[in-house]
Design a protein around this motif. Structure first.
Motif, PDB file in Angstrom:
ATOM      1  N   ASN A 543      46.063  47.793  34.518  1.00 32.10           N
ATOM      2  CA  ASN A 543      45.296  46.568  34.258  1.00 32.10           C
ATOM      3  C   ASN A 543      43.827  46.817  33.953  1.00 32.10           C
ATOM      4  O   ASN A 543      43.120  45.905  33.527  1.00 32.10           O
ATOM      5  N   GLY A 544      43.354  48.026  34.232  1.00 30.68           N
ATOM      6  CA  GLY A 544      41.967  48.349  33.901  1.00 30.68           C
ATOM      7  C   GLY A 544      40.944  47.707  34.810  1.00 30.68           C
ATOM      8  O   GLY A 544      39.752  47.676  34.475  1.00 30.68           O
ATOM      9  N   LYS A 545      41.349  47.211  35.981  1.00 28.77           N
ATOM     10  CA  LYS A 545      40.382  46.632  36.916  1.00 28.77           C
ATOM     11  C   LYS A 545      41.035  46.453  38.279  1.00 28.77           C
ATOM     12  O   LYS A 545      42.258  46.448  38.413  1.00 28.77           O
ATOM     13  N   LEU A 546      40.182  46.311  39.292  1.00 28.72           N
ATOM     14  CA  LEU A 546      40.627  46.020  40.662  1.00 28.72           C
ATOM     15  C   LEU A 546      39.915  44.759  41.124  1.00 28.72           C
ATOM     16  O   LEU A 546      38.685  44.672  41.047  1.00 28.72           O
ATOM     17  N   ILE A 547      40.660  43.801  41.609  1.00 28.77           N
ATOM     18  CA  ILE A 547      40.073  42.585  42.180  1.00 28.77           C
ATOM     19  C   ILE A 547      40.593  42.469  43.614  1.00 28.77           C
ATOM     20  O   ILE A 547      41.803  42.365  43.837  1.00 28.77           O
ATOM     21  N   SER A 548      39.699  42.510  44.573  1.00 26.96           N
ATOM     22  CA  SER A 548      40.110  42.445  45.979  1.00 26.96           C
ATOM     23  C   SER A 548      39.374  41.318  46.686  1.00 26.96           C
ATOM     24  O   SER A 548      38.221  40.999  46.357  1.00 26.96           O
ATOM     25  N   SER A 549      40.045  40.705  47.638  1.00 25.28           N
ATOM     26  CA  SER A 549      39.437  39.673  48.477  1.00 25.28           C
ATOM     27  C   SER A 549      39.102  40.297  49.821  1.00 25.28           C
ATOM     28  O   SER A 549      39.949  40.943  50.441  1.00 25.28           O
ATOM     29  N   VAL A 562      35.033  36.759  50.054  1.00 26.42           N
ATOM     30  CA  VAL A 562      34.403  36.987  48.752  1.00 26.42           C
ATOM     31  C   VAL A 562      35.305  37.897  47.928  1.00 26.42           C
ATOM     32  O   VAL A 562      36.143  38.619  48.468  1.00 26.42           O
ATOM     33  N   GLU A 563      35.133  37.839  46.614  1.00 28.70           N
ATOM     34  CA  GLU A 563      35.898  38.699  45.716  1.00 28.70           C
ATOM     35  C   GLU A 563      35.042  39.882  45.283  1.00 28.70           C
ATOM     36  O   GLU A 563      33.857  39.724  44.992  1.00 28.70           O
ATOM     37  N   ARG A 564      35.669  41.062  45.264  1.00 26.21           N
ATOM     38  CA  ARG A 564      35.004  42.267  44.766  1.00 26.21           C
ATOM     39  C   ARG A 564      35.731  42.729  43.509  1.00 26.21           C
ATOM     40  O   ARG A 564      36.960  42.783  43.475  1.00 26.21           O
ATOM     41  N   LEU A 565      34.972  43.062  42.490  1.00 24.87           N
ATOM     42  CA  LEU A 565      35.547  43.499  41.218  1.00 24.87           C
ATOM     43  C   LEU A 565      35.088  44.914  40.908  1.00 24.87           C
ATOM     44  O   LEU A 565      33.898  45.229  40.994  1.00 24.87           O
ATOM     45  N   VAL A 566      36.030  45.777  40.613  1.00 21.79           N
ATOM     46  CA  VAL A 566      35.740  47.128  40.131  1.00 21.79           C
ATOM     47  C   VAL A 566      36.364  47.243  38.747  1.00 21.79           C
ATOM     48  O   VAL A 566      37.578  47.115  38.588  1.00 21.79           O
ATOM     49  N   LYS A 567      35.535  47.479  37.744  1.00 22.25           N
ATOM     50  CA  LYS A 567      36.007  47.475  36.367  1.00 22.25           C
ATOM     51  C   LYS A 567      36.467  48.851  35.912  1.00 22.25           C
ATOM     52  O   LYS A 567      35.917  49.866  36.311  1.00 22.25           O
ATOM     53  N   GLY A 568      37.501  48.864  35.073  1.00 16.00           N
ATOM     54  CA  GLY A 568      37.951  50.037  34.353  1.00 16.00           C
ATOM     55  C   GLY A 568      37.586  49.826  32.901  1.00 16.00           C
ATOM     56  O   GLY A 568      36.614  49.115  32.606  1.00 16.00           O
TER      57      GLY A 568
END
Length: 805
Positions: A543-549, A562-568
């Motif tokens: 998916n090219g990204k990580l979205i974690s709560s 809160v949501e944390r986003l790590v992009k690929g």
């Protein structure tokens, strides 16, 4: 003093000690009957004793401290109460306050426990305080409830801190264990003074640096009437409670500061003298000139002289002469260290605060006032300034910080000299670019495996693509797969790559948003990653990204999701020893098998020999690494269009054909991308794939396609092919044992056992015999692997030839 107060303050151990009754394993010899074997048990919790002997007239009920004295002295209860009060050196009419304070009961238990701890009593003896009464012990074998309630006071001598009503309000613990760095402990919300609040008639007040020092003076010094001792809690331990106590002493004339004779003690004494002189202008504030590296307790231990204390209490260092009032406030110089991070609800900075020669560097969030107060307290001690002055300087500096905020920056490509750029571009324009890259890879230490190493290089360089590629290197332990990975990794620009030997379960989720974007990630042993880390890696690959709560504490103290986003996206290369690697991971990757044949082994050994003899130019290898990395820095991200995308069909019996076909198209695009200085562009500025790019892709990818079809993993397939080569001339019914195999293949016993079991399980070979006599084997499935390989190669080549024509 009433009965309840006496019982709470007088311990049963003190009474037993008075009558020379020694406690052994919580028992004493009962004094009320002939008792050779101790039958009277001591209960410290209830502050009583109980005799279990049937021959004792006092047996059958608990005996408290007053009853014990009454029975032992054979006196009335009233007389016993007076006797008990005399033990406490107090008149029975002096205090009629009901003892409802639970800390008094706790301290009574701790006092009772003191004689049971050899370490505690020995420590008191070494400090010259064995006769001290107002002290308890909280050792490990003591009362379990107290151990649970005050765990930080374990293995400590415990001293009571009292309020103005002479009630215990908290405890101080002094460790008697030598293996602990920190020897001072307090109960939470420390309050109260030691040994007690001064009498209102006090004329002379002595302030000591520690409670041990105060106890030493009270016990051993000949203090004049109306002289009182108060302990500070360290060099910076003069509290508001001390100030309030002094304000109540209307007859006070002199305050003596009797701190340690070291640098910290002298410095703190001068500071406290100035502080007290400003607060109490009518009093004489003097500093006792303690000898160098001595303190009150050590003076007593080394001299045991009461006259020595009298001498020191008469000497003093005069207070500094008063200077004319100076209304000029000290100037604090503030310097930013590193970057300023403005995150909306926080403004974080590493700040150096300096005045004259004193400075302190702290990490601050200048929007978090509560945390800022704590940091100001630390800075106050270091800079010797008031907390308010430091806080004001920081807050006045906030507008400057807001204007100089910096944002996280992504690493920039290394600038190159013009001559180097021209040399790199000339290399990228070479019609035989892939062949030259392959030669460069060999120069950095990868011998043989020409297609494998080139495929891995192309995968590694795809990190700039919107759909990067992923490679999985399979091989047995010691086969050289890690060397292969590291050699490819060393050719990639350092700002664009990361290498890992270990990854914790949630570490991917904690990267900054842009930290992994368009990066090559290399994993030297992906077998060691736990499932949570593997899941994150799969998401980055697909998916090219990580979205974690996650939960985060707000400034108000409220916990909020809160949501944390790590992009690929990311490209990746990984090593594994597992042939049956986790399906969801292997299907996302091009799988390559390390060549473990005897011919490849001879190549590697020859290279190692050349290296050991000094025939390999290591400087040339290093130069090649930098050159290839610089060439990659000259490539610009761009789109690729493949006009022949529908003309090539991969074999239909490939596992998860859809995913492999997509990966194949990206590989073709990546080959075109590497040739961007040679390929034409369409009207939209997109690079156009050529039939030669398709040829390169099919040639390089053939072995990986075969691994996708084959139910045997790479190293197992090589082992099986070796068996067929060695034993087919002997006939298809020939049986062999493991020793024949080891002689032919030269692999380890462990790897041999694993390979044979797997082939038996897949019914490629059959096993005969018994374990205690040794097994024999026979090949029962002679597959046509070479024929299949040749068929696929010819089929793909025919499709390419059609395109070229």
């Amino acid at each position: 003093m009433d009965i309840q107060n006496i019982k709470s303050q007088l311990t049963i151990t003190e009474v037993l000690a008075y009558y020379n009754l020694q406690i052994k394993k919580k028992h004493v010899n009962c004094p009320f009957h002939e008792d050779k074997t101790p039958s009277m048990q001591v209960f410290l919790d209830s502050n009583s004793v109980y005799c279990y002997s049937g021959n004792c007239s006092k047996s059958g009920k608990p005996i408290d401290v007053i009853d014990f004295i009454m029975h032992k002295e054979q006196i009335t209860k009233h007389e016993a109460i007076k006797k008990a009060a005399s033990f406490l050196h107090q008149d029975t009419k002096e205090n009629t306050i009901q003892n409802t304070n639970p800390l008094n009961k706790t301290f009574s238990i701790l006092k009772n426990q003191l004689t049971r701890s050899r370490n505690a009593t020995a420590y008191l003896q070494t400090r010259g305080l064995s006769k001290l009464k107002a002290v308890g012990s909280n050792h490990r074998s003591g009362n379990d409830k107290i151990q649970y309630k005050y765990p930080h006071l374990k293995n400590c001598l415990v001293f009571p801190l009292k309020d103005s009503k002479n009630q215990i309000v908290s405890f101080y613990g002094r460790s008697f264990k030598n293996d602990i760095r920190n020897t001072h402990f307090y109960t939470s919300n420390r309050q109260g003074l030691y040994p007690e609040y001064p009498n209102l008639e006090t004329h002379h007040l002595i302030l000591t640096e520690s409670i041990i020092d105060a106890a030493t003076l009270v016990l051993h010094a000949k203090l004049p009437k109306h002289t009182h001792v108060l302990a500070c809690y360290g060099t910076n331990g003069f509290t508001k409670s001390h100030t309030e106590a002094i304000k109540q002493l209307k007859q006070l004339q002199i305050i003596s500061i009797f701190f340690d004779g070291d640098t910290a003690g002298h410095k703190a004494s001068v500071k406290l003298q100035s502080q007290l002189q400003q607060a109490f202008t009518t009093l004489t504030i003097q500093i006792i000139d303690t000898p160098k590296d001595e303190d009150i307790n050590s003076l007593w231990i080394n001299n045991e002289s009461q006259e020595l204390f009298t001498h020191y209490l008469q000497t003093k260092i005069p207070a500094a002469e008063k200077q004319p009032a100076d209304n000029t406030k000290p100037t604090i110089t503030l310097t930013i260290k590193g970057s300023v991070k403005h995150l909306g609800d926080s403004l974080k900075v590493t700040l150096q605060s300096q005045i004259e020669q004193k400075s302190i560097i702290q990490k601050l969030d200048v929007y978090d006032f509560t945390a800022l107060q704590k940091h100001a307290k630390d800075a106050s001690k270091r800079l010797e300034l008031s907390e308010d002055l430091i806080l004001k300087a920081w807050q006045d500096y906030v507008p400057t910080l807001e204007q100089t905020q910096t944002k996280p920056t992504t690493p920039q490509k290394k600038p190159l000299e013009k001559a180097t750029q021209e040399q790199c571009i000339s290399f990228l324009k070479d019609p035989n670019l892939l062949q030259r890259i392959n030669i460069a890879i060999e120069k950095v230490g990868v011998v043989g495996e020409e297609n494998t190493r080139l495929l891995l290089f192309i995968i590694a360089t795809s990190y700039q693509s919107k759909q990067p590629l992923h490679g999985l290197i399979q091989g047995s332990s010691g086969s050289g797969k890690t060397k292969l990975l590291q050699s490819i990794y060393n050719l990639i620009p350092k700002e664009d790559s990361k290498s890992f030997t270990r990854v914790t379960e949630s570490s991917f989720y904690n990267y900054n948003e842009e930290s992994l974007r368009h990066k090559l990630l290399c994993f030297e042993d992906i077998d060691g990653l736990k499932e949570e880390a593997l899941l994150a890696l799969r998401e980055l690959q697909s998916n090219g990204k990580l979205i974690s709560s996650t939960s985060q504490k707000q400034e108000s103290g409220k916990i909020q999701s809160v949501e944390r986003l790590v992009k690929g996206p990311i490209a990746s290369l990984s090593c594994t020893t597992k042939g049956d690697y986790y399906e969801d991971n292997i299907s996302r990757c091009f799988v390559v098998a390390v060549d473990e044949t005897a011919a490849q082994t001879r190549k590697i050994i020859n290279y190692q020999n050349q290296l050991a003899s000094g025939n390999i130019n290591l400087k040339e290898a290093t130069k090649t690494k930098y050159f290839i990395a610089n060439c990659l820095r000259q490539l610009q991200p761009c789109q690729v269009v493949n006009p022949y995308a529908t003309a090539i069909q991969l074999p239909q019996n490939i596992h998860k054909l859809r995913r492999l076909h997509s990966m194949y198209q990206v590989l073709v695009a990546q080959i075109t991308y590497l040739h961007q200085y040679q390929r034409k562009k369409d009207t939209q500025g997109r690079l156009i794939t050529t039939p030669q790019d398709l040829q390169y892709a099919c040639d390089i990818l053939l072995d990986s396609i075969l691994l996708k079809i084959d139910e045997l993993d790479g190293s197992l397939r090589q082992f099986y092919e070796a068996l067929k080569t060695h034993f087919k001339p002997k006939g298809e019914t020939y049986t062999f044992n493991r020793f024949e195999i080891m002689q032919k293949t030269k692999i380890s016993k462990t790897q041999l056992h694993r390979n044979l079991n797997k082939l038996v399980e897949l019914e490629y070979i059959q096993q005969y015999g018994y374990a205690n006599r040794g097994y024999t084997y026979k090949i029962v499935h002679w597959d046509q692997y070479d024929v299949l390989k040749d068929k696929i190669q010819k089929d793909l080549q025919a499709q390419i030839n059609t395109i070229k024509s």
